[in-house]
Design a protein around this motif. Structure first.
Motif, short mmCIF file in Angstrom:
data_model
loop_
_atom_site.label_atom_id
_atom_site.label_comp_id
_atom_site.label_asym_id
_atom_site.label_seq_id
_atom_site.Cartn_x
_atom_site.Cartn_y
_atom_site.Cartn_z
N LEU A 16 39.75 33.44 50.27
CA LEU A 16 40.20 33.52 48.88
C LEU A 16 39.07 33.16 47.91
N VAL A 17 38.31 32.13 48.21
CA VAL A 17 37.20 31.76 47.32
C VAL A 17 36.17 32.89 47.28
N HIS A 18 35.89 33.48 48.42
CA HIS A 18 34.96 34.63 48.44
C HIS A 18 35.46 35.74 47.52
N CYS A 19 36.73 36.09 47.64
CA CYS A 19 37.29 37.16 46.82
C CYS A 19 37.29 36.78 45.33
N CYS A 20 37.58 35.53 45.03
CA CYS A 20 37.55 35.09 43.63
C CYS A 20 36.13 35.10 43.08
N ASN A 21 35.16 34.73 43.91
CA ASN A 21 33.76 34.82 43.49
C ASN A 21 33.40 36.27 43.16
N ASP A 75 48.22 36.25 41.16
CA ASP A 75 49.41 35.50 40.74
C ASP A 75 50.23 35.02 41.94
N VAL A 76 50.43 35.91 42.90
CA VAL A 76 51.19 35.55 44.11
C VAL A 76 50.47 34.43 44.87
N LEU A 77 49.16 34.56 45.02
CA LEU A 77 48.40 33.55 45.76
C LEU A 77 48.35 32.23 45.01
N ALA A 78 48.29 32.26 43.70
CA ALA A 78 48.34 31.03 42.91
C ALA A 78 49.69 30.35 43.09
N ASP A 79 50.77 31.12 43.13
CA ASP A 79 52.10 30.56 43.41
C ASP A 79 52.14 29.93 44.79
N GLU A 80 51.58 30.62 45.77
CA GLU A 80 51.52 30.08 47.13
C GLU A 80 50.75 28.77 47.18
N LEU A 81 49.66 28.71 46.46
CA LEU A 81 48.88 27.48 46.38
C LEU A 81 49.72 26.35 45.79
N GLY A 82 50.45 26.64 44.74
CA GLY A 82 51.33 25.64 44.14
C GLY A 82 52.42 25.16 45.08
N ARG A 83 52.92 26.06 45.92
CA ARG A 83 53.98 25.70 46.88
C ARG A 83 53.43 25.01 48.13
N SER A 84 52.12 25.02 48.31
CA SER A 84 51.55 24.47 49.55
C SER A 84 51.75 22.96 49.69
N ALA A 123 44.95 43.48 41.47
CA ALA A 123 44.30 42.18 41.73
C ALA A 123 45.00 41.07 40.95
N ASP A 124 45.32 41.33 39.70
CA ASP A 124 46.02 40.32 38.89
C ASP A 124 47.34 39.91 39.54
N LYS A 125 48.10 40.89 40.01
CA LYS A 125 49.38 40.59 40.65
C LYS A 125 49.19 39.78 41.93
N VAL A 126 48.20 40.16 42.73
CA VAL A 126 47.95 39.46 43.99
C VAL A 126 47.48 38.03 43.73
N LEU A 143 43.94 41.90 48.21
CA LEU A 143 42.94 41.55 47.20
C LEU A 143 41.58 42.17 47.52
N ASP A 144 41.11 41.98 48.74
CA ASP A 144 39.80 42.50 49.12
C ASP A 144 39.83 44.03 49.19
N CYS A 145 40.65 44.58 50.06
CA CYS A 145 40.64 46.03 50.30
C CYS A 145 41.24 46.85 49.17
N GLN A 146 42.39 46.44 48.67
CA GLN A 146 43.12 47.27 47.71
C GLN A 146 42.77 47.00 46.26
N ALA A 147 41.88 46.06 46.00
CA ALA A 147 41.48 45.81 44.62
C ALA A 147 39.95 45.78 44.51
N LEU A 148 39.33 44.81 45.15
CA LEU A 148 37.89 44.64 44.99
C LEU A 148 37.09 45.83 45.54
N TRP A 149 37.48 46.33 46.71
CA TRP A 149 36.74 47.48 47.25
C TRP A 149 37.02 48.75 46.48
N ILE A 150 38.19 48.87 45.89
CA ILE A 150 38.46 50.03 45.04
C ILE A 150 37.51 49.99 43.84
#
Length: 136
Positions: free
Chosen positions: A92-97, A66-75, A61-64, A27-34
């Motif tokens: 994660l909050v930093h990246c979402c901000n 989605d994966v992290l939201a699924d992980e949150l649901g499974r937590s 970023a959208d795909k990542v 999320l950080d390196c491969q999406a936001l920094w791009i």
């Protein structure tokens, strides 16, 4: 107990490290920094803006997310590691901000149930007293 991560050599630590690596590496390196490299003022230092790279980064970023939201649901709890708030949540909050600041956050205010869970999670994390102190 205590600290911002599970103890070493535990299953919880493995999950924590996997989450950190995914958030940071994908999320950080491969999406936001791009986006930063190709669609911000930084682009003038490395050449012309690249809208194609930016669009690929946004889709990634959208795909990542989605994966992290699924992980949150499974937590099974309020945070990525269940009931334990951790450095993975901070990252994660930093990246979402950051995503919200560049217009990539409207997805989690939509209708998809997994993303509604992400929106509630972000609100929960942002309402923590330490978050308010850090933002002050």
């Amino acid at each position: 107990a205590g600290g911002l991560g599970p103890p070493p050599a535990t299953t919880a630590r493995g999950r924590y490290e996997q989450l950190i690596a995914t958030i940071y590496g994908e999320l950080d390196c491969q999406a936001l920094w791009i986006h930063r490299k190709h669609a911000s003022d930084v682009a003038k230092f490395i050449g012309a803006p690249n809208p194609e790279a930016t669009e690929v980064a946004r889709k990634h970023a959208d795909k990542v997310v989605d994966v992290l939201a699924d992980e949150l649901g499974r937590s099974g709890g309020e945070y990525l590691l269940g009931s334990q708030f951790s450095a993975a949540d901070i990252l994660l909050v930093h990246c979402c901000n950051w995503a919200e600041s560049i217009g990539w956050g409207e997805r989690w205010s939509g209708e998809a149930p997994q993303l509604q869970g992400l929106a509630a999670y972000l609100e929960r994390c942002r309402s923590r007293p330490a978050y308010a102190r850090a933002k002050a």
